[in-house]
Enzyme design. Sequence first.
Site, PDB file in Angstrom:
ATOM      1  N   LYS A 101      -7.876   1.757   0.149  1.00 41.90           N
ATOM      2  CA  LYS A 101      -7.007   0.738   0.735  1.00 41.90           C
ATOM      3  C   LYS A 101      -7.466   0.348   2.142  1.00 41.90           C
ATOM      4  O   LYS A 101      -7.088  -0.678   2.673  1.00 41.90           O
ATOM      5  CB  LYS A 101      -5.565   1.241   0.765  1.00 41.90           C
ATOM      6  CG  LYS A 101      -4.961   1.460  -0.628  1.00 41.90           C
ATOM      7  CD  LYS A 101      -3.521   1.954  -0.538  1.00 41.90           C
ATOM      8  CE  LYS A 101      -2.921   2.380  -1.860  1.00 41.90           C
ATOM      9  NZ  LYS A 101      -2.454   1.251  -2.697  1.00 41.90           N
TER      10      LYS A 101
ATOM     11  N   LYS B 172       5.959  -8.886  -2.144  1.00 38.89           N
ATOM     12  CA  LYS B 172       7.195  -8.817  -1.345  1.00 38.89           C
ATOM     13  C   LYS B 172       7.008  -9.553  -0.021  1.00 38.89           C
ATOM     14  O   LYS B 172       7.901 -10.276   0.443  1.00 38.89           O
ATOM     15  CB  LYS B 172       7.584  -7.350  -1.098  1.00 38.89           C
ATOM     16  CG  LYS B 172       7.927  -6.590  -2.376  1.00 38.89           C
ATOM     17  CD  LYS B 172       7.992  -5.070  -2.175  1.00 38.89           C
ATOM     18  CE  LYS B 172       7.934  -4.370  -3.536  1.00 38.89           C
ATOM     19  NZ  LYS B 172       7.701  -2.915  -3.439  1.00 38.89           N
TER      20      LYS B 172
ATOM     21  N   LYS C 162       1.616   1.102   2.855  1.00 37.99           N
ATOM     22  CA  LYS C 162       1.160   1.498   1.520  1.00 37.99           C
ATOM     23  C   LYS C 162       0.703   2.944   1.626  1.00 37.99           C
ATOM     24  O   LYS C 162       0.588   3.477   2.730  1.00 37.99           O
ATOM     25  CB  LYS C 162      -0.004   0.623   1.044  1.00 37.99           C
ATOM     26  CG  LYS C 162      -1.091   0.441   2.103  1.00 37.99           C
ATOM     27  CD  LYS C 162      -2.157  -0.560   1.691  1.00 37.99           C
ATOM     28  CE  LYS C 162      -1.744  -2.003   1.825  1.00 37.99           C
ATOM     29  NZ  LYS C 162      -1.399  -2.666   0.577  1.00 37.99           N
ATOM     30  N   ARG C 163       0.422   3.591   0.488  1.00 39.42           N
ATOM     31  CA  ARG C 163      -0.102   4.947   0.581  1.00 39.42           C
ATOM     32  C   ARG C 163      -1.408   4.945   1.386  1.00 39.42           C
ATOM     33  O   ARG C 163      -2.137   3.947   1.426  1.00 39.42           O
ATOM     34  CB  ARG C 163      -0.361   5.506  -0.826  1.00 39.42           C
ATOM     35  CG  ARG C 163       0.900   5.919  -1.536  1.00 39.42           C
ATOM     36  CD  ARG C 163       1.596   7.064  -0.836  1.00 39.42           C
ATOM     37  NE  ARG C 163       0.919   8.312  -1.021  1.00 39.42           N
ATOM     38  CZ  ARG C 163       1.429   9.374  -1.634  1.00 39.42           C
ATOM     39  NH1 ARG C 163       2.651   9.345  -2.123  1.00 39.42           N
ATOM     40  NH2 ARG C 163       0.737  10.493  -1.763  1.00 39.42           N
TER      41      ARG C 163
ATOM     42  N   HIS D 293      -2.795   1.465 -14.591  1.00 37.34           N
ATOM     43  CA  HIS D 293      -2.502   1.001 -13.231  1.00 37.34           C
ATOM     44  C   HIS D 293      -3.640   1.210 -12.253  1.00 37.34           C
ATOM     45  O   HIS D 293      -3.419   1.206 -11.039  1.00 37.34           O
ATOM     46  CB  HIS D 293      -1.287   1.743 -12.667  1.00 37.34           C
ATOM     47  CG  HIS D 293      -0.003   1.412 -13.336  1.00 37.34           C
ATOM     48  ND1 HIS D 293       0.855   0.452 -12.859  1.00 37.34           N
ATOM     49  CD2 HIS D 293       0.564   1.912 -14.447  1.00 37.34           C
ATOM     50  CE1 HIS D 293       1.919   0.386 -13.652  1.00 37.34           C
ATOM     51  NE2 HIS D 293       1.762   1.262 -14.625  1.00 37.34           N
TER      52      HIS D 293
ATOM     53  N   THR E 298       1.858  -4.594  -4.999  1.00 35.25           N
ATOM     54  CA  THR E 298       3.164  -5.237  -5.176  1.00 35.25           C
ATOM     55  C   THR E 298       3.779  -5.528  -3.819  1.00 35.25           C
ATOM     56  O   THR E 298       4.581  -6.452  -3.681  1.00 35.25           O
ATOM     57  CB  THR E 298       4.119  -4.363  -6.013  1.00 35.25           C
ATOM     58  OG1 THR E 298       4.028  -3.016  -5.530  1.00 35.25           O
ATOM     59  CG2 THR E 298       3.749  -4.402  -7.480  1.00 35.25           C
TER      60      THR E 298
HETATM   61  C1  GPK Z   1      -1.835   3.234  -9.483  1.00 33.12           C
HETATM   62  F1  GPK Z   1      -3.082   4.820 -10.654  1.00 33.12           F
HETATM   63  C2  GPK Z   1      -2.065   4.525  -9.872  1.00 33.12           C
HETATM   64  C3  GPK Z   1      -1.210   5.565  -9.419  1.00 33.12           C
HETATM   65  O1  GPK Z   1      -1.404   6.745  -9.743  1.00 33.12           O
HETATM   66  N1  GPK Z   1      -0.185   5.232  -8.600  1.00 33.12           N
HETATM   67  C4  GPK Z   1       0.045   3.944  -8.225  1.00 33.12           C
HETATM   68  O2  GPK Z   1       1.018   3.686  -7.495  1.00 33.12           O
HETATM   69  C5  GPK Z   1      -0.484   1.557  -8.261  1.00 33.12           C
HETATM   70  N2  GPK Z   1      -0.775   2.945  -8.666  1.00 33.12           N
HETATM   71  C6  GPK Z   1      -1.714   0.703  -7.981  1.00 33.12           C
HETATM   72  O3  GPK Z   1      -2.530   1.348  -7.037  1.00 33.12           O
HETATM   73  C7  GPK Z   1      -1.255  -0.662  -7.458  1.00 33.12           C
HETATM   74  O4  GPK Z   1      -2.365  -1.501  -7.274  1.00 33.12           O
HETATM   75  C8  GPK Z   1      -0.279  -1.286  -8.440  1.00 33.12           C
HETATM   76  O5  GPK Z   1       0.289  -2.440  -7.884  1.00 33.12           O
HETATM   77  C9  GPK Z   1       0.839  -0.312  -8.781  1.00 33.12           C
HETATM   78  O6  GPK Z   1       0.324   0.925  -9.244  1.00 33.12           O
HETATM   79  C10 GPK Z   1       1.761  -0.851  -9.849  1.00 33.12           C
HETATM   80  O7  GPK Z   1       1.040  -1.294 -10.958  1.00 33.12           O
END
Ligand code: GPK
Length: 830
Positions: free
Chosen positions: A558, A666, A552-553, A361, A662
């Site tokens: 970001k 949405k 978002k976080r 991810h 994601t």
């Molecule tokens: C990716 F590596 C990580 C993590 O530790 N936590 C997390 O939420 C996210 N992510 C990505 O940053 C997003 O771009 C992605 O859409 C999401 O995972 C789901 O795949």
Amino acid sequence: MTQMTAPHAPITAEAFADEIRNYLLTEQGVTPQEATVKDVYVATAKATRNHLVPAWAKTRADMVKGNTKAVGYLSAEFLLGRQLRNSLLDAGLSEQFSKAMAELGFDANEVVFSEPEPGLGNGGLGRLAACFVDSLASLGVPAFGYGIQYQYGIFRQEFDDQGRQYERADYWLTNENPWGHTDYNRDVRVNFGGSVQEKDGKRVWVPDWSVRAIPVDYLVPGYESGRVNTLRLWTAKAYHEIDLRTFNRGDYYGAVHNQIQAEDITKILYPEDSTPQGKELRLQQQYFFVSASLHDAIRTFYPGQEKPDLTTFPTKITFQLNDTHPVIGIPELMRILMDEYGYDWDTAWDVTTRTFNYTCHTLLPEALEVWPADLIGKLLPRHLEIIRKINENFVKLLSSLTDDQAKIDRMRIVTEGDNQQVRMAYLATAGGSHVNGVAELHSQLLKDVTLRDFNDLFPAKFTNVTNGVTPRRFVRIANPRLSDLITEGLGTDSWVSDLSKLEGLVPLADDDEFVHRFAEVKRANKRDFAAFAKERYGFEVNPNTMFDSMIKRLHEYKRQSLKILAVISRYASLKSGQTKLEDFTPRTVIFGAKAAPGYALAKETIQLINNVSRVINNDPEVEGKLNVLFPWNYNIELAQNLIPATELDEQISQAGKEASGTGNMKFALNGALTVGTLDGANVEIRDRVGHENFFLFGMTVDEVEDLYAKGYDKGMSRQYYESDPRLKQAIDMVADGTFSNGDKSTYQNLVNDWLNKDYFMTLADFRAYVGIQAEIEKTYADEKTWFRKALLNTARSGYFSSDRSIADYLERVWLTGPLPEDEKLKSRED
Ligand code: GPK
């Protein structure tokens, strides 16, 4: 997809109200007259769950006796959000609920709001897991979600009077939890520590402590599929809670030490997103839930069998590793097969590699988990031996495939020399069948950069599955007005289970009347949000402004700092008269973001946003024109309220850093336009909605790479600061105390970073970002054009349903599908 009915006989609202009364009386012990809103919530939840239980039992039975391979989704996080509305929808009881509440004299929304939100995840990764189990059930695929029931989920965020974030524990389980069923009779022993000894020529793990893993089962109903799957979240308990001899000596804390150590394992969710800390307790959590889940799957698929034929295991279930967190499952399955069931290494390896697949991810190197070999050895000595042997065999295999020794060294699962490390992403890639990224660009970069050596030698393992989001929660439930309009426009509500149908709205973009009604939906949602924001946060929100959201976080990559610098710059130019108030599009800028508690720069950014908000919102000169809101404790509830009301969505990460995103999906589905970089799934969203309906700006991945090659992060950012007066002014305002009551040290780290490093190139992209914002305002001024574009975003985003993601996984990775229809119909009759 076939149209199926809800998994139960529909009942009347009166009958549903009776069931709720019955639960109130028999379980809560109160009459409807005595009942509080919380009582009614609990009783309604139980009554709803009860309607789903028969289909749940049936689905499990069909899965075990049938021949359809199941999916096990292993994830340390499931960010579920509230369950009531979703369960009602899937049980076909939404309307009955409204009427029953009226009959009982309760406000339906208040009842819904009294459910504490289960925040068992940090952000995108955890929410994706929740969308995926929803889609698996909705597609009728037999599946288990496996994870941890943390006693405390993601922290509750609050702001102090200086605008700084502080964290409070999330006490979501302090009251009765009607959704989770604790199944004490299906516990599993999980061992830790000790040593490995040689007995009769065999390696035998002699652990020195163990924990009792108890499953808590959540029902995962499908939408109109007639199926209900299981989300099994483990909770840890001690076997011997109290040591009476120690207690009798008067050492009360010592007496419960065992209990504390055991229960600590599932106490709390680690709040780091994308930058995990290598803490021992975290490894304990990972092994705890993975070991329990693998044993649970064997028990489920070979019921009552002493000596099951586990060579068939990969035909029963395929396990998806959601990021590196559950990767310890690979050596664990090897150990189970060899040490508990007596298989030889080669057989065990064959079964294991056919059982697991891995989803990555991220592209940030710091998010790929690496564990010190010593730590694994201390906690899981037998697993370390197995990992070393996997590594040894893997290096041998590599040597047979290439002469490039440097490459082989780069690919080692266990590093050499002092302080040896185990690279979990490499273990997952070597030990599973498939590896996938989460958007096309991300999967390509995984192959080209992050896992390049692996792709060179094992290209067939690599694939892409672009993320998706569930249309049930994020459109149907979150945005009822839009849902009704879509249903009217299409003449059917079948889009809820087949989101590609939204495409049928495209011709309506040329129907002025329909576009007008689409705009009316957005305006009504904005008024709703303004009311919610007033009630919940005390904010004054003017619904006649553009709603511009970034949720978002909080993470440097970001680039919330890019957004806030642009806001500051805009504020400055309004004040100086450079921008005429009358030419300006009034905006409400809304941020939602939690920072990891130990992430200093992220926390400083939060403080800055809060204080920019304070200064701007209190400045009468810009009143009604510019407003900055930062509702605290961004969570699923806030997302569900804000997304339907948003007109402009900010997806402004540095190109090549956001794996997918994601939230972007949405927003597009709910008719917001995106301002974004060519990053993650933005690329695919833009290609689908049409380039003219997406506000693109900023450097590309290649341009970012070129700029690094020129040494950008070694001090070049200062040139951008010096050469752009608007940027300079904005940064100077941060530095000179405008947003800290004159104190120049408050944002010192942030300012220093901008001027000397700026790794994520905020300054380099500033000019382009400010430029695109001007274009956005021009477009927004023409309402018809804007909402036509917005409608086209909704109409062309059906691809981003998590149902489509799951269909892709079924085809490319899991190689299985739904339970057969006839099996379901037959079994419902018997
Ligand atoms: C990716 F590596 C990580 C993590 O530790 N936590 C997390 O939420 C996210 N992510 C990505 O940053 C997003 O771009 C992605 O859409 C999401 O995972 C789901 O795949």
